[in-house]
Design an enzyme around this catalytic site. Structure first.
Site, PDB file in Angstrom:
ATOM      1  N   HIS A 169       0.835  -1.213   0.000  1.00 64.28           N
ATOM      2  CA  HIS A 169       0.000   0.000   0.000  1.00 64.28           C
ATOM      3  C   HIS A 169       0.861   1.251   0.000  1.00 64.28           C
ATOM      4  O   HIS A 169       2.062   1.200   0.273  1.00 64.28           O
ATOM      5  CB  HIS A 169      -0.967   0.030   1.195  1.00 64.28           C
ATOM      6  CG  HIS A 169      -0.329   0.080   2.542  1.00 64.28           C
ATOM      7  ND1 HIS A 169      -0.006  -1.034   3.283  1.00 64.28           N
ATOM      8  CD2 HIS A 169       0.040   1.130   3.324  1.00 64.28           C
ATOM      9  CE1 HIS A 169       0.526  -0.674   4.443  1.00 64.28           C
ATOM     10  NE2 HIS A 169       0.581   0.635   4.497  1.00 64.28           N
ATOM     11  N   GLU A 205      -3.724   3.925   2.170  1.00 62.95           N
ATOM     12  CA  GLU A 205      -3.882   4.228   3.590  1.00 62.95           C
ATOM     13  C   GLU A 205      -3.874   5.746   3.731  1.00 62.95           C
ATOM     14  O   GLU A 205      -3.051   6.422   3.097  1.00 62.95           O
ATOM     15  CB  GLU A 205      -2.720   3.615   4.382  1.00 62.95           C
ATOM     16  CG  GLU A 205      -2.772   3.892   5.879  1.00 62.95           C
ATOM     17  CD  GLU A 205      -1.603   3.259   6.645  1.00 62.95           C
ATOM     18  OE1 GLU A 205      -0.593   2.894   6.017  1.00 62.95           O
ATOM     19  OE2 GLU A 205      -1.719   3.121   7.872  1.00 62.95           O
TER      20      GLU A 205
END
Ligand code: CO
Length: 134
Positions: free
Chosen positions: A79, A130
Site C-alpha cells: 500500500h 492508507e
C-alpha cells in the site's frame, strides 16, 4: 485534501534479507525490526530524506498480510500512505464521492500512533491506499 506521501509499504518474505538489501545494496538507513502485535506485522522502517519505506512481514496466525504473502511469495508493494489533515473529514468526502472505506470506516490507531483508514484498491487505480492524519 491529500498531503505528503507518508510511506510506501512492501510485504517481504524475509525481513532480515530485505533489511540487508536496503541497508547494504541500496545504502539506506534502516531500523531494527519492530513487532506491532496489534497490527499483526513486524516492520523494518527505511528512513529516506522525504518519506519512509515500511518493510512488512506477517506476525501471528491472524496477520492481515498473510494472504498477500501467500499470493505474492516473493513479496511486493502492499500500500501507499498519504497524509491528510483531518481524517474524518477526508473519509466523509470520499464516501460522498462513492469511494469505499475498508472495515467499519472508523479510523484506528496505525503503526505511527496516529489515526488511519484504508481505502478500497478498486476505487484507487488498483492500489490499496492508507490515509494517516498527520
Ligand atoms: Co502503512
Amino acid at each position: 485534501m491529500l498531503g505528503r506521501l507518508n510511506h510506501v509499504a512492501i510485504v517481504v518474505p524475509d525481513l532480515a534479507v530485505a533489511a540487508r538489501v536496503y541497508a547494504d545494496t541500496l545504502g539506506a538507513r534502516v531500523s531494527v525490526p519492530v513487532d506491532l502485535p496489534d497490527h499483526g506485522v513486524t516492520t523494518v522502517f527505511v528512513e529516506l530524506g522525504n518519506t519512509k519505506i515500511e518493510l512488512l512481514h506477517p506476525l501471528g496466525a491472524a496477520s492481515p498480510i498473510a494472504k498477500f504473502l501467500a499470493d505474492h511469495p516473493s513479496g511486493g508493494m502492499h500500500h501507499v500512505c498519504y497524509e491528510v489533515e483531518d481524517i474524518v473529514m477526508a473519509r466523509d468526502r470520499l464516501r460522498a464521492s462513492g469511494a469505499r472505506v475498508l472495515g467499519d470506516g472508523e479510523p484506528r490507531i496505525g503503526a505511527h500512533g496516529k489515526p488511519v483508514l484504508f481505502l478500497h484498491p478498486k476505487d484507487f487505480c488498483g492500489t490499496l491506499v492508507e490515509l494517516e492524519q498527520a
